[in-house]
Design a protein around this motif. Sequence first.
Motif, short mmCIF file in Angstrom:
data_model
loop_
_atom_site.label_atom_id
_atom_site.label_comp_id
_atom_site.label_asym_id
_atom_site.label_seq_id
_atom_site.Cartn_x
_atom_site.Cartn_y
_atom_site.Cartn_z
N ASN A 164 0.82 -1.22 0.00
CA ASN A 164 0.00 0.00 0.00
C ASN A 164 0.86 1.27 0.00
N CYS A 165 2.17 1.12 -0.18
CA CYS A 165 3.09 2.25 -0.08
C CYS A 165 3.75 2.55 -1.42
N ARG A 166 4.26 3.77 -1.53
CA ARG A 166 4.96 4.18 -2.74
C ARG A 166 6.47 4.08 -2.57
N TYR A 167 6.97 4.18 -1.33
CA TYR A 167 8.41 4.13 -1.09
C TYR A 167 8.71 3.22 0.10
N VAL A 168 9.94 2.69 0.11
CA VAL A 168 10.42 1.93 1.25
C VAL A 168 11.72 2.58 1.75
N PRO A 191 11.61 3.85 -4.55
CA PRO A 191 10.25 3.75 -5.10
C PRO A 191 9.88 2.28 -5.31
N LEU A 192 8.75 1.87 -4.80
CA LEU A 192 8.38 0.47 -4.82
C LEU A 192 7.84 0.01 -6.18
N ASN A 216 15.88 -7.44 -6.93
CA ASN A 216 16.68 -8.16 -7.93
C ASN A 216 17.18 -7.17 -8.98
N ASP A 217 18.45 -6.75 -8.85
CA ASP A 217 19.05 -5.76 -9.75
C ASP A 217 18.16 -4.51 -9.87
N VAL A 218 17.76 -3.99 -8.74
CA VAL A 218 16.92 -2.79 -8.68
C VAL A 218 17.81 -1.56 -8.86
N ARG A 219 17.57 -0.81 -9.92
CA ARG A 219 18.40 0.35 -10.24
C ARG A 219 17.67 1.63 -9.88
N ILE A 220 18.31 2.44 -9.03
CA ILE A 220 17.72 3.72 -8.63
C ILE A 220 18.76 4.82 -8.74
N SER A 221 18.28 6.05 -8.89
CA SER A 221 19.16 7.21 -8.96
C SER A 221 19.73 7.53 -7.59
N ASP A 222 20.89 8.18 -7.60
CA ASP A 222 21.53 8.60 -6.35
C ASP A 222 20.68 9.62 -5.60
#
Length: 395
Positions: A164-168, A191-192, A216-222
Amino acid sequence: MDFSRVELAADEQAFLDEIRTFLDKHVTDEVRRRDRETGDNFDEGVHLAMGETGYLEREYRKPEDGGFSRVESRIWALERRRVHAPWVTWGTTILVSHSVEAYGSPELRAEVMPGVFSGHVRMCLGYTEPDGGSDIATSKTKAVRDGDDWVINGAKMFTTGAHNCRYVFLITNTDSNAERKHKRLTMFLVPLDTAGIEIRGLRTVDGDRTNIVYYNDVRISDKYRLGDVNGGWAVLRGPLDAEHGVVDAATDGLDDIAILQHQGMFMGTAVDKVAAIVGRPGNDGQSRIDDGAVADRLGRSVARIEMALSTPNMYGRVAIAQTMRDVAPELMDILGSASVLPTDADGAIDEGASEYLYRWAPLCGIYGGTLEVFRNMIAQYVLGLGRPVYAPVKS
């Protein structure tokens, strides 16, 4: 200790009337029934309505910044409990939001915070791992720098509200070679809906839903990093202390004196229901409370509950959780076999309160860390007994 009733000023009474009208309108029997079925402890319609009226932002802000006054804040908390409003996801969102404001970049704050106050952005805690137990500093979920991005791999357990969330709010290991485990941690607000994240639901014995989340290889910006690289422990300390309940209550008497007070008040309600049942006269005019054994057991339970609810700080956390474990089976035994029937079941003698308390108690003893962890904290940091040694004794 002053047990006198607080007399509300005219504006405070008007506020109480206002929120009772609001909560009775939005937190309906259907909302509570749906919450029992899903175990989410969240209802989007209720949450968005709280955001639209401004209640979420007013709860978050300090009085001098337009938030609730101290009395209004207390009234708001007690009234939400009275109607059993789903609340867990908002609780974690508040914890994380303070870290976003303190450690997030201006770009990240602008992306996240407006939606927090409208109710559209919710945030959960990504701490515990399948093999990690209560020591979250041993995180094995890795984040590896790749240019301006980070690539995350690992898994987290008990990420309540993730679906139920947008971010962790995610703790990661960014330097496995660091000599001290607390110097290898970096915090991210992930961001989930990012590719590579899988959320799987888990139901606990009390019926709540939590989650295991795979990365699993989750790519996010700094830009989603909070604080310094390998400085995550500093970012984490505030939310962790709040979740652990090691922060002292304010001296004006308008705070819960210990965390788990919500659960403790449910326990108090449960014992009140049992007392009402055993106090009713039977066909022979006699009440079960007239039996000395029943009176003694019920009286001891009431005394234990009152003591637990009056115990402050992390001591109260331990006292409430342990008392729940001890009192729940006692109440069920006093009521007899009908007490095993859950809420909404035909013949549930106390509306399922004791049965639910029995199932809830083990979970309350591990929220944010096990009772054993907190007892060790008290022994080490308060009583000065030194660090526990778990290694086998050499012969």
